[in-house]
Design a protein around this motif. Structure first.
Motif, PDB file in Angstrom:
ATOM      1  N   LEU A 292      56.273  21.208  34.871  1.00 12.04           N
ATOM      2  CA  LEU A 292      57.493  21.239  34.063  1.00 12.04           C
ATOM      3  C   LEU A 292      57.262  20.615  32.690  1.00 12.04           C
ATOM      4  CD1 LEU A 292      60.581  21.871  34.073  1.00 12.04           C
ATOM      5  CD2 LEU A 292      60.926  19.539  34.905  1.00 12.04           C
ATOM      6  N   GLY A 293      56.530  19.562  32.640  1.00  6.48           N
ATOM      7  CA  GLY A 293      56.270  18.877  31.380  1.00  6.48           C
ATOM      8  C   GLY A 293      55.518  17.586  31.658  1.00  6.48           C
ATOM      9  N   LEU A 294      55.140  16.898  30.677  1.00 14.57           N
ATOM     10  CA  LEU A 294      55.176  17.199  29.273  1.00 14.57           C
ATOM     11  C   LEU A 294      54.016  18.128  28.948  1.00 14.57           C
ATOM     12  CD1 LEU A 294      56.546  16.467  26.514  1.00 14.57           C
ATOM     13  CD2 LEU A 294      54.959  14.557  26.374  1.00 14.57           C
ATOM     14  N   LEU A 295      54.273  19.292  28.395  1.00 14.50           N
ATOM     15  CA  LEU A 295      53.228  20.257  28.082  1.00 14.50           C
ATOM     16  C   LEU A 295      52.640  19.977  26.701  1.00 14.50           C
ATOM     17  CD1 LEU A 295      54.971  23.569  29.233  1.00 14.50           C
ATOM     18  CD2 LEU A 295      53.461  22.094  30.565  1.00 14.50           C
ATOM     19  N   PRO A 296      51.347  20.184  26.533  1.00 19.86           N
ATOM     20  CA  PRO A 296      50.755  20.060  25.200  1.00 19.86           C
ATOM     21  C   PRO A 296      51.439  20.966  24.175  1.00 19.86           C
ATOM     22  CG  PRO A 296      49.030  20.050  26.848  1.00 19.86           C
ATOM     23  CD  PRO A 296      50.315  20.366  27.574  1.00 19.86           C
ATOM     24  N   ARG A 301      55.855  22.464  19.652  1.00 18.61           N
ATOM     25  CA  ARG A 301      57.145  23.164  19.602  1.00 18.61           C
ATOM     26  C   ARG A 301      58.280  22.225  19.213  1.00 18.61           C
ATOM     27  NH1 ARG A 301      61.091  23.728  23.369  1.00 18.61           N
ATOM     28  NH2 ARG A 301      59.822  22.668  24.938  1.00 18.61           N
ATOM     29  N   LEU A 302      58.257  21.009  19.713  1.00 18.90           N
ATOM     30  CA  LEU A 302      59.321  20.038  19.442  1.00 18.90           C
ATOM     31  C   LEU A 302      59.031  19.170  18.215  1.00 18.90           C
ATOM     32  CD1 LEU A 302      59.909  18.834  23.117  1.00 18.90           C
ATOM     33  CD2 LEU A 302      61.320  20.441  21.815  1.00 18.90           C
ATOM     34  N   ARG A 303      57.833  19.379  17.632  1.00 20.60           N
ATOM     35  CA  ARG A 303      57.437  18.601  16.456  1.00 20.60           C
ATOM     36  C   ARG A 303      57.548  17.090  16.703  1.00 20.60           C
ATOM     37  NH1 ARG A 303      60.194  22.150  11.488  1.00 20.60           N
ATOM     38  NH2 ARG A 303      59.170  24.120  12.018  1.00 20.60           N
ATOM     39  N   VAL A 304      56.933  16.697  17.794  1.00 25.21           N
ATOM     40  CA  VAL A 304      56.890  15.268  18.113  1.00 25.21           C
ATOM     41  C   VAL A 304      56.141  14.556  16.989  1.00 25.21           C
ATOM     42  CG1 VAL A 304      56.069  13.535  19.743  1.00 25.21           C
ATOM     43  CG2 VAL A 304      56.946  15.723  20.585  1.00 25.21           C
ATOM     44  N   PRO A 305      56.702  13.500  16.425  1.00 25.07           N
ATOM     45  CA  PRO A 305      56.072  12.801  15.296  1.00 25.07           C
ATOM     46  C   PRO A 305      54.630  12.393  15.581  1.00 25.07           C
ATOM     47  CG  PRO A 305      58.292  11.982  15.640  1.00 25.07           C
ATOM     48  CD  PRO A 305      57.996  12.880  16.799  1.00 25.07           C
ATOM     49  N   ASP A 306      53.792  12.493  14.570  1.00 25.76           N
ATOM     50  CA  ASP A 306      52.375  12.178  14.726  1.00 25.76           C
ATOM     51  C   ASP A 306      52.147  10.749  15.206  1.00 25.76           C
ATOM     52  OD1 ASP A 306      51.721  14.712  13.936  1.00 25.76           O
ATOM     53  OD2 ASP A 306      51.253  14.181  11.858  1.00 25.76           O
ATOM     54  N   TYR A 366      65.723  17.655  26.779  1.00 28.04           N
ATOM     55  CA  TYR A 366      64.436  18.212  27.200  1.00 28.04           C
ATOM     56  C   TYR A 366      64.473  18.775  28.626  1.00 28.04           C
ATOM     57  CZ  TYR A 366      59.424  18.467  28.200  1.00 28.04           C
ATOM     58  OH  TYR A 366      58.169  18.900  28.563  1.00 28.04           O
ATOM     59  N   LEU A 367      64.776  17.928  29.596  1.00 28.89           N
ATOM     60  CA  LEU A 367      64.770  18.378  30.992  1.00 28.89           C
ATOM     61  C   LEU A 367      65.861  19.413  31.290  1.00 28.89           C
ATOM     62  CD1 LEU A 367      63.926  15.064  32.903  1.00 28.89           C
ATOM     63  CD2 LEU A 367      62.437  17.040  32.505  1.00 28.89           C
ATOM     64  N   PRO A 368      67.112  19.238  30.823  1.00 30.40           N
ATOM     65  CA  PRO A 368      68.125  20.269  31.076  1.00 30.40           C
ATOM     66  C   PRO A 368      67.721  21.642  30.544  1.00 30.40           C
ATOM     67  CG  PRO A 368      69.191  18.253  30.380  1.00 30.40           C
ATOM     68  CD  PRO A 368      67.720  18.042  30.187  1.00 30.40           C
TER      69      PRO A 368
END
Length: 377
Positions: A292-296, A301-306, A366-368
């Motif tokens: 389910l996650g957390l996928l690379p 896709r979510l632009r997680v901050p560097d 995220y999960l929903p």
């Protein structure tokens, strides 16, 4: 005397019904081999399947990893210093005798014990709890029977919560519905009965910190009835058995929520495909587990901050390369693609990195969305 013989006969008959003639035969053959060697003034030798070699493990998509029928054998001699060291500070012959006879008597008395009980029975002999755990696994593998059939249990470290009620073997009713307190996973999964649940899915959570966050946010009731379980990192046998029990009983989807790093992926693979305990794969693995996650790919896709991402270490890269060579990856192109993406980007992230987007992003968004729109592989 006749009455004693009758009672003895009845006892052994009931014993055979309880633990099985085949199990007793296995134990008796090991004891006979040791006694025969000692009576001939020979060093006892123990032959064990080599559990550490991938060459001895085959893959079955319906079961997971399992010991090959022609597995190579490791021979451990009581007169060999390296073998004696492997089994503890004393000579291997002494340890083998103690273990084999202990298991035999344990089954005769129809009691169960825990790994910790065995260790504390003679701490100087065994040296460490890890030594006991390894020997228990080796003997179980040698006899080709689960540890549970030998009435030897491990203390659980996992937690479970959600829409679930069941009875323990002693009749205790366990209710996992509490939104704030989790229930410890049972140490005797085989004794669980009368499972009642309206859960739509089970979610395996890698780490206790994430599990507690889900509890705090009342996740199991906000979205839809579900069950969450954590083995607090590398899963213990009871956590794996519990997931398998729920899958066999409820026939609902099983999802895995792990960190986007090689360690998290390996933990997920153990639930799905098994580990070095591949001789027990049929009762420990859940081939239907979905990532389910957390996928690379989520990180992009979510632009997680560097600044929430971490570069892969050399050890991470080595682990990732090893995982990509596992025999089951060819049957999981989606997993393979995600792992290759991690290999290319050379970054990893914990589930907690989603908090960099917003504090409640994991449970509110995220999960929903993942569960609603099928965002798993």
């Amino acid at each position: 005397r006749a009455c004693r013989l009758v009672r003895k006969k009845n006892f052994f008959f009931s014993l055979y019904l309880k633990i099985g003639k085949e199990i007793l035969n296995h134990i008796e053959n090991v004891i006979l081999g040791i006694v025969t060697s000692l009576s001939n003034n020979e060093a006892p030798v123990l032959s064990l399947p080599n559990r550490s070699s991938w060459a001895n493990i085959s893959f079955d998509s319906a079961i997971g990893l399992q010991m090959s029928s022609g597995s190579s054998i490791t021979t451990i001699r009581s007169d060999c210093p390296s073998s004696a060291t492997k089994f503890g500070e004393k000579t291997q012959a002494l340890l083998l005798k103690q273990f084999c006879f202990s298991w035999f008597l344990l089954n005769l008395s129809r009691f169960t014990c825990f790994h910790r009980d065995i260790y504390y029975n003679d701490t100087q002999l065994f040296g460490s709890q890890t030594t006991v755990d390894r020997i228990v696994d080796d003997i179980s593998c040698m006899l080709k029977i689960p540890r549970r059939s030998l009435h030897v249990l491990a203390t659980s470290k996992g937690l479970i919560s959600g829409d679930l009620c069941y009875l323990e073997e002693d009749g205790t009713r366990i209710d996992c519905h509490s939104s704030s307190n989790a229930v410890a996973v049972s140490s005797n999964i085989g004794g669980i009965r009368n499972i009642v649940s309206s859960a739509k899915f089970v979610m395996i959570v890698e780490k206790d910190a994430t599990f507690q966050r889900l509890l705090d946010d009342n996740f199991c009731t906000k979205l839809s009835p579900c069950i969450i379980i954590t083995g607090k990192g590398m899963p213990d046998v009871n956590s794996r058995l519990m997931v398998r029990k729920l899958w066999d009983t409820l026939h609902i989807p099983i999802f895995a929520l792990v960190d986007a790093d090689p360690h998290g992926i390996e933990i997920m693979c153990i639930y799905k495909y098994g580990s070095a305990m591949s001789f027990e794969a049929h009762s420990l693995t859940v081939p239907s587990v979905m990532w389910l996650g957390l996928l690379p790919s989520d990180l992009q896709r979510l632009r997680v901050p560097d600044d929430a991402l971490t570069p892969l270490s050399k050890r991470d890269e080595s682990k990732l390369n090893s995982l990509l060579k596992r025999p089951y990856l060819t049957s999981q192109p989606g997993w393979q693609k995600e792992m290759e993406l991690m290999q290319q980007t050379k970054v990893k992230a914990e589930i907690q990195s989603l908090a960099a987007i917003s504090p409640d992003f994991l449970t509110s968004t995220y999960l929903p969305n993942k569960l609603r729109y099928g965002g798993w592989v």
